[in-house]
Structures are given as structure tokens and as C-alpha cells.
Design a protein around this motif. Structure first.
Motif, PDB file in Angstrom:
ATOM      1  N   ILE A 298      87.575  60.196  56.130  1.00 50.22           N
ATOM      2  CA  ILE A 298      87.455  58.676  56.682  1.00 50.22           C
ATOM      3  C   ILE A 298      86.522  58.999  57.860  1.00 50.22           C
ATOM      4  O   ILE A 298      86.767  59.418  58.807  1.00 50.22           O
ATOM      5  CB  ILE A 298      89.050  58.391  56.845  1.00 50.22           C
ATOM      6  N   GLN A 299      85.691  57.778  57.890  1.00 48.15           N
ATOM      7  CA  GLN A 299      84.727  57.826  58.948  1.00 48.15           C
ATOM      8  C   GLN A 299      84.096  56.441  59.161  1.00 48.15           C
ATOM      9  O   GLN A 299      84.368  55.504  58.233  1.00 48.15           O
ATOM     10  CB  GLN A 299      83.483  58.949  58.724  1.00 48.15           C
ATOM     11  N   PRO A 300      83.258  56.160  60.168  1.00 48.77           N
ATOM     12  CA  PRO A 300      82.780  54.830  60.506  1.00 48.77           C
ATOM     13  C   PRO A 300      81.769  54.499  59.407  1.00 48.77           C
ATOM     14  O   PRO A 300      81.291  55.516  58.974  1.00 48.77           O
ATOM     15  CB  PRO A 300      82.296  55.009  61.829  1.00 48.77           C
ATOM     16  N   VAL A 301      81.350  53.291  59.249  1.00 54.14           N
ATOM     17  CA  VAL A 301      80.466  52.782  58.347  1.00 54.14           C
ATOM     18  C   VAL A 301      79.190  53.279  58.695  1.00 54.14           C
ATOM     19  O   VAL A 301      78.436  54.157  57.854  1.00 54.14           O
ATOM     20  CB  VAL A 301      80.477  51.293  58.097  1.00 54.14           C
ATOM     21  N   ALA A 302      78.907  53.571  60.085  1.00 57.98           N
ATOM     22  CA  ALA A 302      77.566  54.103  60.483  1.00 57.98           C
ATOM     23  C   ALA A 302      77.624  55.574  59.917  1.00 57.98           C
ATOM     24  O   ALA A 302      76.271  55.954  59.526  1.00 57.98           O
ATOM     25  CB  ALA A 302      77.544  53.991  61.912  1.00 57.98           C
ATOM     26  N   GLY A 303      78.490  56.496  60.126  1.00 55.50           N
ATOM     27  CA  GLY A 303      78.330  57.859  59.824  1.00 55.50           C
ATOM     28  C   GLY A 303      78.194  57.862  58.055  1.00 55.50           C
ATOM     29  O   GLY A 303      77.495  58.724  57.540  1.00 55.50           O
ATOM     30  N   LEU A 304      78.883  57.050  57.425  1.00 52.26           N
ATOM     31  CA  LEU A 304      78.668  57.116  55.811  1.00 52.26           C
ATOM     32  C   LEU A 304      77.132  56.743  55.672  1.00 52.26           C
ATOM     33  O   LEU A 304      76.687  57.334  54.742  1.00 52.26           O
ATOM     34  CB  LEU A 304      79.727  56.206  55.154  1.00 52.26           C
ATOM     35  N   VAL A 305      76.656  55.533  56.122  1.00 53.39           N
ATOM     36  CA  VAL A 305      75.213  55.179  55.846  1.00 53.39           C
ATOM     37  C   VAL A 305      74.474  56.196  56.229  1.00 53.39           C
ATOM     38  O   VAL A 305      73.373  56.744  55.346  1.00 53.39           O
ATOM     39  CB  VAL A 305      75.191  53.725  56.437  1.00 53.39           C
ATOM     40  N   GLU A 306      74.578  56.900  57.450  1.00 52.67           N
ATOM     41  CA  GLU A 306      73.783  57.889  57.736  1.00 52.67           C
ATOM     42  C   GLU A 306      73.873  59.192  56.852  1.00 52.67           C
ATOM     43  O   GLU A 306      72.634  59.797  56.572  1.00 52.67           O
ATOM     44  CB  GLU A 306      74.204  58.478  59.170  1.00 52.67           C
ATOM     45  N   ARG A 307      75.011  59.492  56.262  1.00 50.06           N
ATOM     46  CA  ARG A 307      74.879  60.546  55.341  1.00 50.06           C
ATOM     47  C   ARG A 307      74.272  60.094  53.883  1.00 50.06           C
ATOM     48  O   ARG A 307      73.313  60.950  53.500  1.00 50.06           O
ATOM     49  CB  ARG A 307      76.427  60.730  54.947  1.00 50.06           C
ATOM     50  N   LEU A 308      74.354  59.066  53.596  1.00 50.82           N
ATOM     51  CA  LEU A 308      73.732  58.433  52.349  1.00 50.82           C
ATOM     52  C   LEU A 308      72.224  58.364  52.583  1.00 50.82           C
ATOM     53  O   LEU A 308      71.474  58.830  51.909  1.00 50.82           O
ATOM     54  CB  LEU A 308      74.039  56.969  52.079  1.00 50.82           C
ATOM     55  N   GLU A 309      71.567  58.065  53.633  1.00 54.03           N
ATOM     56  CA  GLU A 309      70.215  58.053  54.017  1.00 54.03           C
ATOM     57  C   GLU A 309      69.898  59.499  53.996  1.00 54.03           C
ATOM     58  O   GLU A 309      68.732  59.665  53.570  1.00 54.03           O
ATOM     59  CB  GLU A 309      69.926  57.379  55.553  1.00 54.03           C
ATOM     60  N   SER A 310      70.392  60.415  54.813  1.00 55.12           N
ATOM     61  CA  SER A 310      69.911  61.876  54.737  1.00 55.12           C
ATOM     62  C   SER A 310      69.889  62.512  53.288  1.00 55.12           C
ATOM     63  O   SER A 310      68.827  62.876  53.063  1.00 55.12           O
ATOM     64  CB  SER A 310      70.935  62.652  55.693  1.00 55.12           C
ATOM     65  N   GLU A 311      70.929  62.322  52.460  1.00 50.95           N
ATOM     66  CA  GLU A 311      70.815  62.936  51.340  1.00 50.95           C
ATOM     67  C   GLU A 311      69.907  62.303  50.411  1.00 50.95           C
ATOM     68  O   GLU A 311      69.121  62.722  49.411  1.00 50.95           O
ATOM     69  CB  GLU A 311      72.223  62.552  50.386  1.00 50.95           C
ATOM     70  N   TYR A 312      69.548  60.616  50.430  1.00 47.18           N
ATOM     71  CA  TYR A 312      68.584  60.063  49.754  1.00 47.18           C
ATOM     72  C   TYR A 312      66.952  60.672  50.049  1.00 47.18           C
ATOM     73  O   TYR A 312      66.356  60.797  49.147  1.00 47.18           O
ATOM     74  CB  TYR A 312      68.664  58.698  49.947  1.00 47.18           C
ATOM     75  N   LEU A 313      67.002  60.656  51.402  1.00 50.46           N
ATOM     76  CA  LEU A 313      65.789  61.190  51.794  1.00 50.46           C
ATOM     77  C   LEU A 313      65.136  62.710  51.460  1.00 50.46           C
ATOM     78  O   LEU A 313      64.150  62.968  50.996  1.00 50.46           O
ATOM     79  CB  LEU A 313      65.307  61.044  53.274  1.00 50.46           C
ATOM     80  N   ALA A 314      66.428  63.647  51.685  1.00 46.52           N
ATOM     81  CA  ALA A 314      66.188  64.760  51.048  1.00 46.52           C
ATOM     82  C   ALA A 314      66.021  65.057  49.510  1.00 46.52           C
ATOM     83  O   ALA A 314      65.311  65.920  49.077  1.00 46.52           O
ATOM     84  CB  ALA A 314      67.769  65.694  51.450  1.00 46.52           C
ATOM     85  N   ALA A 315      66.605  64.089  48.810  1.00 48.77           N
ATOM     86  CA  ALA A 315      66.429  64.218  47.580  1.00 48.77           C
ATOM     87  C   ALA A 315      65.093  63.915  47.035  1.00 48.77           C
ATOM     88  O   ALA A 315      64.415  64.411  46.226  1.00 48.77           O
ATOM     89  CB  ALA A 315      67.568  63.334  46.815  1.00 48.77           C
ATOM     90  N   ARG A 316      64.506  62.750  47.592  1.00 40.66           N
ATOM     91  CA  ARG A 316      63.207  62.477  47.467  1.00 40.66           C
ATOM     92  C   ARG A 316      62.127  63.502  47.796  1.00 40.66           C
ATOM     93  O   ARG A 316      61.141  63.646  47.125  1.00 40.66           O
ATOM     94  CB  ARG A 316      63.067  61.263  48.417  1.00 40.66           C
ATOM     95  N   ARG A 317      62.364  64.195  49.037  1.00 43.78           N
ATOM     96  CA  ARG A 317      61.510  65.304  49.099  1.00 43.78           C
ATOM     97  C   ARG A 317      61.394  66.451  48.246  1.00 43.78           C
ATOM     98  O   ARG A 317      60.736  66.989  47.749  1.00 43.78           O
ATOM     99  CB  ARG A 317      61.859  65.808  50.684  1.00 43.78           C
ATOM    100  N   GLU A 318      62.563  66.769  47.742  1.00 44.23           N
ATOM    101  CA  GLU A 318      63.086  67.786  46.652  1.00 44.23           C
ATOM    102  C   GLU A 318      62.238  67.247  45.270  1.00 44.23           C
ATOM    103  O   GLU A 318      61.594  68.298  44.891  1.00 44.23           O
ATOM    104  CB  GLU A 318      64.216  67.888  46.560  1.00 44.23           C
ATOM    105  N   LEU A 319      62.144  66.154  45.185  1.00 45.57           N
ATOM    106  CA  LEU A 319      61.619  65.722  43.624  1.00 45.57           C
ATOM    107  C   LEU A 319      60.157  65.789  43.988  1.00 45.57           C
ATOM    108  O   LEU A 319      59.445  66.319  42.996  1.00 45.57           O
ATOM    109  CB  LEU A 319      62.209  64.520  43.281  1.00 45.57           C
ATOM    110  N   ALA A 320      59.656  65.424  45.263  1.00 46.71           N
ATOM    111  CA  ALA A 320      58.243  65.489  45.402  1.00 46.71           C
ATOM    112  C   ALA A 320      57.657  66.841  45.275  1.00 46.71           C
ATOM    113  O   ALA A 320      56.444  67.003  44.785  1.00 46.71           O
ATOM    114  CB  ALA A 320      57.818  64.630  46.627  1.00 46.71           C
ATOM    115  N   LEU A 321      58.270  67.687  45.799  1.00 49.55           N
ATOM    116  CA  LEU A 321      57.858  69.232  45.539  1.00 49.55           C
ATOM    117  C   LEU A 321      57.957  69.733  44.321  1.00 49.55           C
ATOM    118  O   LEU A 321      57.566  70.874  44.139  1.00 49.55           O
ATOM    119  CB  LEU A 321      58.633  70.058  46.739  1.00 49.55           C
ATOM    120  N   ALA A 322      58.956  69.082  43.538  1.00 44.94           N
ATOM    121  CA  ALA A 322      59.184  69.802  42.342  1.00 44.94           C
ATOM    122  C   ALA A 322      57.941  69.920  41.263  1.00 44.94           C
ATOM    123  O   ALA A 322      57.034  68.998  41.234  1.00 44.94           O
ATOM    124  CB  ALA A 322      60.104  69.236  41.578  1.00 44.94           C
TER     125      ALA A 322
END
Length: 322
Positions: A298-322
Motif C-alpha cells: 500500500i503506497q501513495p499514488v505518487a509512488g505508484l505512478v513513479e514505479r509505473l513510469e520507471s518500468e515503462y521507460l525501462a521496457a522502452r529502452r530494453e525493446l529499443a536495444l533488442a
């Protein structure tokens, strides 16, 4: 191409409106975090004889977001949305349309029926309308009645979910519609947000992870159950509202009901009137989508959105390198 109101979000996410759970605190936090926040108009229930609570909620949301924007010109809040249940049992619909029109609500989300007058009201006050659908037939009907965009509610979504695979549903809608398209259904990570876009959606429509946030208007036990549960704890049934939806088995057991012995109900059982006893009964049966296995705290909304953003950008970088 997305309309400007949906084009400048921190990440391509719209928070879905959730029965009971979504209120001003959650919406304001979501918008400040950079994603579209939303709530069902019917969540704002005043007592008999009191002024419309929806009016007060919209005033508060607008004032707090305006204050945030003045203090943070380089990081303005995202827009907000109000969900209208367009069902014949919703006796408040006409009144709530008038209130939302007066407050110039920027994004209108409609469910359980498509109505021309709702779309016209949204357009008349400068807003856009998004309609949620579970198949291509309903999508075509919504567009014919003036919806600007569609929310594809696929299998695994919380609430009144569809049964079609997101791949099948998105490809069928994209065959005839190139406008704003959102995907709902078990999206709980940034990687899943990117997957939704890869499958043909413009934005992800996320609900259940926000139940386990400090700003959500959910019972502590509900929030903890989201954290403790996984997809195996979700059951799809029409027993409670007459329309099939996804619910948490542990909450059904806690209400003294065997989730493996539920009967059926018909759509005629759906009632969005002001029966507070029914509202109380539904509040004890907790809904959730199949993506909750990704929620571990259970966490604040700001923390959840920060996690989603971090995962989203990481996935984009991974796919760009594939």
C-alpha cells in the motif's frame, strides 16, 4: 492522433473510475502525479435534502488542481474525468450531466449504454467523451452516437469486464477506428502499459492497483486484500449486479457466501438508483482485476505512478536495444 487533452501526460495512463473507491482525494493525487484521474459521478452521494455532493466534489477538484498549477507551472496537473453510468436505472443522470456541463468537465467517460445527449453535453462545454466497450459491435454503436474515443474493456479487467482477449478486441476495433483508444484489462505494470500500446492502444486504463493507495477511499481490509491476492483469487460472475464482473473471492467468503456456489442474475437486476441498502451490500463485495499480483504494498499514488513510469521507460529502452 490523440486530442491535446490526452497528449501531454507523464505516462500514457488514464486511471479508471472505481465504485466507492474513487473520490476527490484519489483523483487529485492522480492528476498531480501526471495521469488522468477519474471518478464515477454516482460515488458522490448526498443525503436526502442536502445539496448535490457532485457539485462540491468538482469545485474542490478544480480549485486544488488550479492551485497546484499556479505553484508548479513547469509540472502542471493532468486533466480529470467523470464517469457517467448511462443506464435506465440511473435517475440522477440528467442532473449529473447538468452539473458536469456547468463545471466544464474536460473528459467524460460513459458506461453501460451510449447516449447522444451525453456526448453532446461534453462537446458543448469543450470536453471529449470516451465510451467503454467490450466488443466491436458496441464500439460501432458508441461511435455512431458521437463518442470521441473508446475504452476497450478486455478479459481480466476489474469491474464489469469483457471476455475477449485484448489482442482480439484491439485489432477488431482498430480495423475501423483510428481515434483515441484505451485498453483496460490486468494492466498493473509499466511494461504492461507499453504492451498495450504495442497491441494498438494509445493509452492504458488502470484501476485495481490504485485501490491499494493511501488516497483511495477503500476499507483498510480491501487495500490489504489487493496486496495479498493474485489472479487466482479473482472470480468472474454476474451474481451481484446482473452483469458479469471480476470480484475478490476472499471478500465473497468474508460476506458469508461461497464463491464456488454463486447463482446467476440477469441484467434486469442492475439498479443504479438511490437504494443505500444495495450500495452497502455491494461495498462488502470487493472488485478487482487480474493484474493485482503485481501489487505488493500500500503506497501513495505518487509512488505508484513513479514505479509505473520507471518500468515503462525501462521496457522502452530494453525493446529499443533488442
Amino acid at each position: 492522433m490523440l486530442p491535446p487533452i490526452l497528449s501531454n501526460l507523464r505516462i500514457p495512463v488514464v486511471a479508471s473510475p472505481m465504485f466507492i473507491v474513487s473520490g476527490p482525494e484519489l483523483v487529485i493525487a492522480q492528476c498531480k502525479a501526471g495521469i488522468v484521474g477519474s471518478f464515477p459521478a454516482l460515488n458522490a452521494r448526498e443525503k436526502d435534502g442536502e445539496p448535490p455532493l457532485l457539485d462540491a466534489w468538482l469545485t474542490r477538484i478544480r480549485e486544488e488542481l488550479d492551485r497546484h498549477n499556479q505553484q508548479n507551472p513547469d509540472r502542471p496537473a493532468a486533466p480529470f474525468a467523470v464517469n457517467q453510468i448511462v443506464h435506465r436505472s440511473n435517475a440522477r443522470l440528467e442532473r449529473d450531466i447538468e452539473i458536469c456541463h456547468r463545471h466544464k468537465v474536460p473528459i467524460w467517460i460513459t458506461s453501460l449504454g451510449a447516449r447522444v445527449e451525453v456526448n453532446e453535453a461534453a462537446h458543448d462545454c469543450g470536453g471529449i467523451s470516451l465510451h467503454d466497450v467490450i466488443n466491436a459491435t458496441f464500439a460501432r454503436k458508441a461511435l455512431e452516437k458521437g463518442a470521441d474515443g473508446l475504452i476497450a474493456v478486455a478479459a481480466g479487467a476489474g469491474g464489469h469486464a469483457g471476455v475477449q482477449s485484448p489482442f482480439a478486441l484491439l485489432q477488431e476495433i482498430r480495423a475501423f477506428f483510428d481515434g483515441p483508444l484505451l485498453l483496460s484489462g490486468a494492466i498493473a505494470t509499466g511494461r504492461a502499459v507499453l504492451a498495450a500500446q504495442a497491441a494498438g492502444a494509445d493509452l492504458a486504463y488502470i484501476g485495481s492497483p490504485f485501490i491499494a493507495t493511501t488516497e483511495a477511499h477503500a476499507a483498510p481490509g480491501y487495500k490489504q486484500m489487493i496486496v495479498d491476492s493474485s489472479a487466482e483469487d479473482v472470480i468472474y460472475t454476474p451474481a451481484f449486479t446482473g452483469i458479469p464482473g471480476n470480484y475478490l473471492k476472499p471478500s465473497i467468503r468474508a460476506a458469508g457466501i461461497d464463491p464456488d456456489g454463486l447463482g446467476d442474475a440477469t441484467p434486469e437486476a442492475m439498479d443504479f438508483g438511490k437504494d443505500q441498502r444495495k450500495v452497502k451490500a455491494w461495498s462488502e463485495i470487493w472488485g478487482a482485476g487480474q493484474g493485482i499480483g503485481a501489487v505488493d504494498a500500500i503506497q501513495p499514488v505518487a509512488g505508484l505512478v513513479e514505479r509505473l513510469e520507471s518500468e515503462y521507460l525501462a521496457a522502452r529502452r530494453e525493446l529499443a536495444l533488442a
